[in-house]
Scaffold this active site. Structure first.
Site, PDB file in Angstrom:
ATOM      1  N   LYS A 132       3.439 -18.602   9.526  1.00 30.34           N
ATOM      2  CA  LYS A 132       3.621 -17.808   8.310  1.00 30.34           C
ATOM      3  C   LYS A 132       4.587 -18.559   7.393  1.00 30.34           C
ATOM      4  O   LYS A 132       5.697 -18.905   7.816  1.00 30.34           O
ATOM      5  CB  LYS A 132       4.208 -16.438   8.658  1.00 30.34           C
ATOM      6  CG  LYS A 132       3.223 -15.523   9.371  1.00 30.34           C
ATOM      7  CD  LYS A 132       2.354 -14.805   8.368  1.00 30.34           C
ATOM      8  CE  LYS A 132       1.514 -13.714   9.028  1.00 30.34           C
ATOM      9  NZ  LYS A 132       0.625 -13.059   8.058  1.00 30.34           N
ATOM     10  N   LYS A 231     -10.249  -8.776   9.905  1.00 30.64           N
ATOM     11  CA  LYS A 231      -9.418  -7.828  10.645  1.00 30.64           C
ATOM     12  C   LYS A 231     -10.246  -6.558  10.834  1.00 30.64           C
ATOM     13  O   LYS A 231     -10.405  -5.789   9.878  1.00 30.64           O
ATOM     14  CB  LYS A 231      -8.143  -7.498   9.862  1.00 30.64           C
ATOM     15  CG  LYS A 231      -7.183  -8.666   9.699  1.00 30.64           C
ATOM     16  CD  LYS A 231      -5.903  -8.180   9.015  1.00 30.64           C
ATOM     17  CE  LYS A 231      -4.761  -9.163   9.178  1.00 30.64           C
ATOM     18  NZ  LYS A 231      -4.792 -10.259   8.211  1.00 30.64           N
TER      19      LYS A 231
END
Ligand code: MG
Length: 333
Positions: A132, A231
């Site tokens: 990230k 997702k």
């Protein structure tokens, strides 16, 4: 839908590792949802909103469910509960046999991660690390260069679209040739704009996740990316797979940093898609339980290196845990 009965059980997941550059350290709130249909069949799903990404707080979604007004998030919660109920009714597990799929190792905060620790993960069998980015691009570029120099891990970088195209290009200029060669893809490098992303694709393969809706693509209009992040907790699976196959894009199935019940739905979906579509399905991103304090559910679904262990039982598993959970009728809200 008015013949379905809905029950919920709120949970809190105390954070051990900061999940991204935008979220604070407060425990994450969500609810397990139990759905009972007219035949008495029971299925379970997870409801885990990310208010900082515009999804509204949990209470709003629960109120919407009571009023049978489905938010996009609730549609996926009910999709989970339905697939779980169908498997439970047949006495079958949703964990497929005869297929395996590795997960990436997740680094949510590069500045707090020693590169040497990734060597240990590589030895456990990880081939891919997802980092990230967006807290400190200078330090993150250095981290990425070091990971590429010291390990054989392939790199996925996720900027959550919080940087600009210019800052992203400046970041890329700081990477060594070894790091550039180790890049598998860059996720949401900056806000989606077809022309901008088309240009950036000459630098790295790009993946669409949070910018998917802004990209607004369909079978006539191609997205400027190479990979779609799916997702299952947030997006319809069948139509997403259909679009990916139509445009020849690869798919990465990830959890939503949600409850282990949501993670189990994501991982079983990833495995099922791997079985059906082979090379189009890249290593998954469902190893996120470690972000939170362990609980009985995460203990029942341990990781072994890059693999999540199948959970015994029917549907997604957790049979005894789910049965012993205290459920509240949504009508009592
Ligand atoms: Mg992402």
């Amino acid at each position: 839908m008015d013949r379905l009965k809905f029950f919920f059980s709120r949970y809190k997941l105390p954070i051990l590792a900061s999940p991204n550059a935008q979220s604070d350290a407060a425990p994450r709130e969500g609810a397990l949802i139990k759905v009972v249909n007219a035949l008495g069949r029971v299925g379970y799903g997870d409801l885990h909103p990310w208010p900082e990404f515009g999804e509204g707080p949990l209470s709003e979604h629960l109120r919407a469910l009571r009023e049978l007004r489905l938010t996009p998030l609730l549609e996926q919660t009910l999709w989970m509960a339905k697939r779980d109920a169908e498997a439970r009714a047949r006495g079958k597990s949703l964990w497929p046999t005869g297929v395996s799929l590795k997960n990436n190792f997740l680094v949510t905060d590069a500045l707090a991660t020693p590169v040497a620790s990734l060597l240990a993960e590589q030895q456990k069998g990880f081939e891919v690390v997802k980092v990230k980015c967006g807290r400190d691009l200078q330090a993150e570029a250095h981290f990425v260069n070091e990971v590429a120099a010291q390990t054989r891990l392939r790199l996925r970088l996720d900027f959550n679209a919080i940087t600009s195209a210019e800052r992203f290009e400046a970041f890329m200029m700081k990477l060594t040739d070894t790091a550039l060669q180790s890049l598998e893809y860059v996720e949401d490098p900056c806000p989606y704009d077809a022309e901008t992303w088309r240009g950036l694709r000459s630098r790295a393969k790009l993946a669409l996740d949070q910018e998917w809706d802004r990209a607004d693509f369909n079978k006539e209009r191609r997205p400027q990316c190479d990979i779609l992040i799916l997702k299952p907790a947030r997006r319809d699976v069948d139509s997403s797979v259909d679009l990916a196959l139509h445009w020849g894009l690869r798919l990465v199935v990830t959890s939503s940093m949600d409850h282990p019940v949501g993670v189990a739905h994501a991982m079983t979906t990833a495995l099922e898609l791997k079985k059906q579509h082979g090379a189009a399905i890249l290593p998954a991103g469902c190893l996120t339980n470690f972000l939170y304090e362990p609980n009985a559910y995460s203990a029942a679904m341990p990781a072994q290196g890059p693999f999540l262990q199948p959970v015994p039982g029917k549907g997604i598993g957790f049979d005894a845990l789910l049965e012993s959970t205290t459920w509240t009728d949504i009508k009592s809200l």
